[in-house]
Scaffold this motif. Structure first.
Motif, mmCIF file in Angstrom:
data_model
loop_
_atom_site.group_PDB
_atom_site.id
_atom_site.type_symbol
_atom_site.label_atom_id
_atom_site.label_comp_id
_atom_site.label_asym_id
_atom_site.label_seq_id
_atom_site.Cartn_x
_atom_site.Cartn_y
_atom_site.Cartn_z
ATOM 1 N N LEU A 36 -22.643 96.141 26.503
ATOM 2 C CA LEU A 36 -21.905 97.270 27.059
ATOM 3 C C LEU A 36 -21.448 98.212 25.961
ATOM 4 N N SER A 37 -20.996 97.640 24.827
ATOM 5 C CA SER A 37 -20.545 98.473 23.710
ATOM 6 C C SER A 37 -21.705 99.274 23.140
ATOM 7 N N ALA A 38 -22.911 98.617 23.027
ATOM 8 C CA ALA A 38 -24.088 99.340 22.522
ATOM 9 C C ALA A 38 -24.471 100.470 23.450
ATOM 10 N N THR A 39 -24.364 100.232 24.774
ATOM 11 C CA THR A 39 -24.680 101.283 25.757
ATOM 12 C C THR A 39 -23.734 102.467 25.606
ATOM 13 N N VAL A 40 -22.464 102.181 25.436
ATOM 14 C CA VAL A 40 -21.470 103.252 25.265
ATOM 15 C C VAL A 40 -21.749 104.023 23.987
ATOM 16 N N GLU A 41 -22.100 103.342 22.898
ATOM 17 C CA GLU A 41 -22.362 104.016 21.640
ATOM 18 C C GLU A 41 -23.595 104.905 21.744
ATOM 19 N N ARG A 42 -24.625 104.410 22.455
ATOM 20 C CA ARG A 42 -25.802 105.258 22.642
ATOM 21 C C ARG A 42 -25.465 106.512 23.438
ATOM 22 N N GLY A 43 -24.607 106.340 24.438
ATOM 23 C CA GLY A 43 -24.180 107.511 25.212
ATOM 24 C C GLY A 43 -23.430 108.500 24.349
ATOM 25 N N ARG A 44 -22.577 108.004 23.488
ATOM 26 C CA ARG A 44 -21.834 108.911 22.602
ATOM 27 C C ARG A 44 -22.758 109.595 21.606
ATOM 28 N N ASP A 45 -23.736 108.816 21.056
ATOM 29 C CA ASP A 45 -24.685 109.415 20.105
ATOM 30 C C ASP A 45 -25.511 110.496 20.776
ATOM 31 N N ALA A 46 -25.938 110.219 22.011
ATOM 32 C CA ALA A 46 -26.727 111.224 22.741
ATOM 33 C C ALA A 46 -25.903 112.469 22.993
ATOM 34 N N ALA A 47 -24.631 112.288 23.362
ATOM 35 C CA ALA A 47 -23.762 113.443 23.605
ATOM 36 C C ALA A 47 -23.561 114.226 22.320
ATOM 37 N N HIS A 48 -23.390 113.513 21.210
ATOM 38 C CA HIS A 48 -23.209 114.202 19.929
ATOM 39 C C HIS A 48 -24.464 114.963 19.539
ATOM 40 N N GLY A 49 -25.642 114.342 19.791
ATOM 41 C CA GLY A 49 -26.898 115.038 19.474
ATOM 42 C C GLY A 49 -27.066 116.297 20.288
ATOM 43 N N ARG A 50 -26.656 116.281 21.585
ATOM 44 C CA ARG A 50 -26.761 117.475 22.418
ATOM 45 C C ARG A 50 -25.820 118.573 21.956
ATOM 46 N N ASP A 71 -20.273 115.169 29.076
ATOM 47 C CA ASP A 71 -18.983 114.499 28.892
ATOM 48 C C ASP A 71 -18.602 113.714 30.147
ATOM 49 N N GLU A 72 -18.815 114.334 31.326
ATOM 50 C CA GLU A 72 -18.495 113.631 32.568
ATOM 51 C C GLU A 72 -19.359 112.383 32.732
ATOM 52 N N TYR A 73 -20.657 112.506 32.421
ATOM 53 C CA TYR A 73 -21.540 111.346 32.530
ATOM 54 C C TYR A 73 -21.125 110.249 31.550
ATOM 55 N N GLN A 74 -20.798 110.654 30.331
ATOM 56 C CA GLN A 74 -20.374 109.672 29.333
ATOM 57 C C GLN A 74 -19.098 108.973 29.773
ATOM 58 N N GLN A 75 -18.152 109.750 30.323
ATOM 59 C CA GLN A 75 -16.892 109.141 30.768
ATOM 60 C C GLN A 75 -17.144 108.184 31.924
ATOM 61 N N ARG A 76 -18.044 108.566 32.861
ATOM 62 C CA ARG A 76 -18.373 107.662 33.959
ATOM 63 C C ARG A 76 -19.012 106.380 33.440
ATOM 64 N N THR A 77 -19.893 106.527 32.432
ATOM 65 C CA THR A 77 -20.542 105.351 31.860
ATOM 66 C C THR A 77 -19.527 104.433 31.191
ATOM 67 N N ILE A 78 -18.594 105.036 30.450
ATOM 68 C CA ILE A 78 -17.577 104.239 29.766
ATOM 69 C C ILE A 78 -16.672 103.557 30.789
ATOM 70 N N ASP A 79 -16.270 104.325 31.822
ATOM 71 C CA ASP A 79 -15.397 103.729 32.839
ATOM 72 C C ASP A 79 -16.104 102.575 33.549
ATOM 73 N N LYS A 80 -17.389 102.764 33.877
ATOM 74 C CA LYS A 80 -18.130 101.693 34.548
ATOM 75 C C LYS A 80 -18.270 100.486 33.634
ATOM 76 N N ALA A 81 -18.552 100.733 32.330
ATOM 77 C CA ALA A 81 -18.685 99.622 31.390
ATOM 78 C C ALA A 81 -17.372 98.856 31.274
ATOM 79 N N ASN A 82 -16.253 99.599 31.190
ATOM 80 C CA ASN A 82 -14.952 98.931 31.105
ATOM 81 C C ASN A 82 -14.658 98.140 32.380
ATOM 82 N N SER A 83 -14.990 98.745 33.556
ATOM 83 C CA SER A 83 -14.757 98.052 34.818
ATOM 84 C C SER A 83 -15.596 96.779 34.914
ATOM 85 N N TYR A 102 -30.570 109.847 28.813
ATOM 86 C CA TYR A 102 -29.351 109.424 29.492
ATOM 87 C C TYR A 102 -29.346 107.928 29.496
ATOM 88 N N PRO A 103 -28.319 107.291 28.983
ATOM 89 C CA PRO A 103 -28.283 105.838 28.935
ATOM 90 C C PRO A 103 -28.310 105.241 30.320
#
Length: 238
Positions: free
Chosen positions: A210-224, A110-122, A233-234
């Motif tokens: 960036l949106s595709a990267t975020v979605e892959r991160g979410r899918d990976a988190a959901h799979g785990r 979750d922390e990695y996904q949030q960092r990825t999303i924050d970086k993508a948004n930034s 890890y995206p």
């Protein structure tokens, strides 16, 4: 074997004994027969005596064997119960450790996904701001150049109009200059609009990545969360 020899002698002694008249009885030499019987008893193996003693002690042996069997059974039951308790405690420890590990991995994911999303948004905000600033600067430069060209054409037109000796030629030249200036201004505006459109198209493509990267991160988190720990890890780069 001596036992059978003695038995044969006893049988011979009985068969050859003198019969009692008018009777089925016979006269047997008692000392001789007793000696034969003593010899027969001595001739039997010592194991028979042991077997006789064992038969006499049969009940005691059976009781002792049953007691020993009960003791062994109780010991086995106690050991089995101990092993079951140890196995249950080990299973509980393993389950607790697995839960802790799953929670730790989920938290890290979750922390990695949030960092990825924050970086993508930034990155998206930075790219959008840069594109908008560049587009604004280009538009302002183009408009300023076009306005300057038009103003220069108007000034030239006014100067030529004021000259009476070349009035007609000046008017025509001024019209040509103004037309050329208006064409250049229109071209500059068109080029500026095209550049801005290209920049916005590139920005849209970047945002899609960036949106595709975020979605892959979410899918990976959901799979785990649903299937256990995952190795994917995206990539942070777009």
């Amino acid at each position: 074997m001596r036992v059978f020899e003695i038995l044969d002698e006893i049988i011979d002694a009985v068969e050859n004994a003198k019969g009692v008249p008018m009777s089925s009885s016979a006269i047997i030499n008692r000392p001789v027969l007793l000696d034969l019987l003593d010899d027969l008893r001595d001739a039997f193996p010592g194991g028979l005596e042991d077997a006789r003693e064992i038969l006499e002690q049969r009940d005691d042996i059976i009781t002792s064997a049953r007691d020993e069997a009960a003791r062994v059974e109780e010991s086995c039951n106690n050991e089995a119960n101990r092993l079951v308790v140890e196995a249950r405690e080990s299973a509980e420890r393993t389950t607790a450790e697995a839960d802790d590990y799953r929670q730790r991995v989920t938290s890290e994911t979750d922390e990695y996904q949030q960092r990825t999303i924050d970086k993508a948004n930034s990155d998206a905000d930075r790219i959008v701001a840069g594109a908008q600033a560049e587009a604004t600067a280009i538009g302002e430069t183009a408009r300023a150049k076009a306005d300057g060209t038009v103003q220069a054409a108007h000034d030239e037109h006014a100067r030529l109009v004021s000259d009476h000796e070349v009035h007609r030629a000046a008017v025509n030249a001024a019209e040509d200059v103004r037309s050329q200036a208006e064409r250049e201004a229109a071209k500059l505006r068109s080029d500026a609009d095209e550049y801005v459109e290209d920049q916005l198209a590139n920005l849209s493509l970047t945002l899609q990545k960036l949106s595709a990267t975020v979605e892959r991160g979410r899918d990976a988190a959901h799979g785990r969360r649903s299937g256990g720990r995952a190795d994917y890890y995206p990539d942070d780069r777009v």
